[in-house]
Design an enzyme around this catalytic site. Structure first.
Site: not given
Ligand code: CTP
Length: 393
Positions: A206, A276, A286, A320, A334, A338
């Site tokens: 990302n 995610d 490859k 975050f 969140k 969490k």
């Molecule tokens: N995070 C995490 N582990 C993951 C994904 C996210 O610990 N596999 C943490 C990120 O570091 C951040 C928080 O969860 O502090 C929220 O991440 P974000 O990407 O905004 O949200 P998601 O929980 O992944 O949900 P979505 O992508 O559906 O918005």
């Protein structure tokens, strides 16, 4: 902050002009004391101009006017005393408590505990037992001695004796100058994106640059915390004074690294943009472009923060939230889902930029909007909120 800079006669002193200029830009008030040998190399006017400050020399040492005794008055003035560059000769004088020029007089009269020495000299002079012994003595007396770097020296030789990068010197000054509200806290900060391998040459990732996490780690050190930074792949320089840096690539590696540290720390700040989803299977070779369409099955990664939230005990958890829309609403969800103490919500478009604009939501229902501002200043606000949370718990 009031910073007094002592400049001694080492060729590297020309680099200090940049340090002086940068400290001035950061809003510090400066005074400079130059030794005679330093003045032989560069005029005091240069430092006076770039620092917009007074520069004192030995000829001022006994210029007592209206009861102003330069060395004692100067020794009472600074919050931070720095000698950059510090020659072997000045180091030896300080170690023996000599006071034969204005700078050593000021140092002998200085009773503060925020004093920084930046040695720079030929590597044989640096390695000499006499210099090493003198540095040991000064360290024991509370001087923070920065290690010179290894590299090409003015004399044409190569070794350990180079004046370090000004960034390092300035960061050390900032650390000395800062209050320490996070003292005795161990903080784990994650930063950057993760790389999820598809095959040996391709990844899913990302746009995260890691800047926000790195600023948080750096600022937490300034504020007195013991900081472990777990970083995904970034192009950023390793922050100098962060206590531990662990480099990882994938979400699974980040999870493993976080779990290894979790029991030891008091606070976790998950600033990393953890992927995610990850490819369900990594191709060993490859993948060739044989087909018009390519489907790569993905599976969900473990949500590290949620996992920590379920095992929180009395630790402080900060998350975050990166969103494209309904920022506050999603962040609030969140925060609760969490089991966090605080969440920092920002728009996806700030990824990679030096600026940020955030909403800070805390579990007690308070909401604070900050920015747009530099990520370094946003980091300071986030950590001030953390101090507030800690004082409450
Ligand atoms: N995070 C995490 N582990 C993951 C994904 C996210 O610990 N596999 C943490 C990120 O570091 C951040 C928080 O969860 O502090 C929220 O991440 P974000 O990407 O905004 O949200 P998601 O929980 O992944 O949900 P979505 O992508 O559906 O918005």
């Amino acid at each position: 902050m009031k910073v007094l800079i002592g400049i001694t006669g080492c060729i590297a002193l020309y680099k200090v002009a940049e340090l002086v200029s940068s400290l001035r830009k950061s809003g510090h008030e400066l005074k400079i004391v130059m030794t005679q040998s330093a003045q032989k190399l560069v005029s005091k006017d240069l430092f006076s101009a770039v620092g917009n400050c007074e520069v004192y020399t030995d000829s001022d040492a006994f210029d007592i006017r209206n009861g102003f005794i330069p060395h004692t008055e100067l020794s009472k003035w600074p919050d931070v005393l720095v000698i950059a560059p510090a020659t072997a000769n000045t180091i030896a004088k300080l170690s023996y408590g000599l006071a034969d020029n204005l700078l050593t007089m000021v140092c002998l009269a200085y009773s503060g505990d925020k004093k920084l020495l930046v040695p720079a000299m030929n590597y044989r002079m640096y390695e000499n037992d006499a210099t090493q012994e003198n540095l040991r003595v000064l360290r024991n007396r509370g001087w923070w001695v920065l290690e010179p770097s290894v590299g090409h020296l003015a004399c044409g030789e190569f070794g350990k004796g180079r004046y370090p990068e000004n960034e390092v010197v300035q960061e050390a000054i900032e650390i000395l100058a800062s209050e320490k509200p996070l003292k005795n806290l161990k903080i784990l900060v994650t930063a950057g994106p993760t790389w999820e391998p598809i095959d040996p040459v391709r990844i899913i990732s990302n746009r995260s640059s890691g800047k926000m996490g790195y600023e948080l780690a750096k600022t937490a050190v300034r504020l007195g915390a013991y900081v472990t930074l777990i970083s995904g792949p970034t192009s950023l320089k390793t922050p100098y004074f962060v206590n531990e840096v662990v480099r990882v690539e994938s979400a699974q590696e980040m999870f493993d690294a976080v779990i290894r540290k979790f029991d030891e720390v008091d606070v976790v700040i998950m600033a990393a943009a953890v992927a995610d989803y990850t490819p369900a299977k990594i191709s060993e070779s490859k993948i060739k472009k044989d087909t018009e369409d390519l489907n790569i099955p993905l599976r969900k990664t473990i949500d590290i923060l949620k996992y920590l939230g379920e095992r929180k005990n009395n630790k402080i958890l900060v998350g975050f939230a990166v969103e494209t829309d309904s920022l506050e609403e999603y962040a609030k969800q969140k925060l609760m889902k969490k089991n966090l103490d605080m969440i920092v919500a920002n728009k996806a478009e700030v990824m990679g930029s030096d600026q940020n604009s955030v909403i800070i939501l805390k579990s007690d229902g308070t909401v604070k909007r900050v920015g747009p501002d530099e990520k370094s200043r946003i980091a300071l606000v986030i950590l001030s909120e953390l101090v507030e949370l800690r004082n409450r718990s």
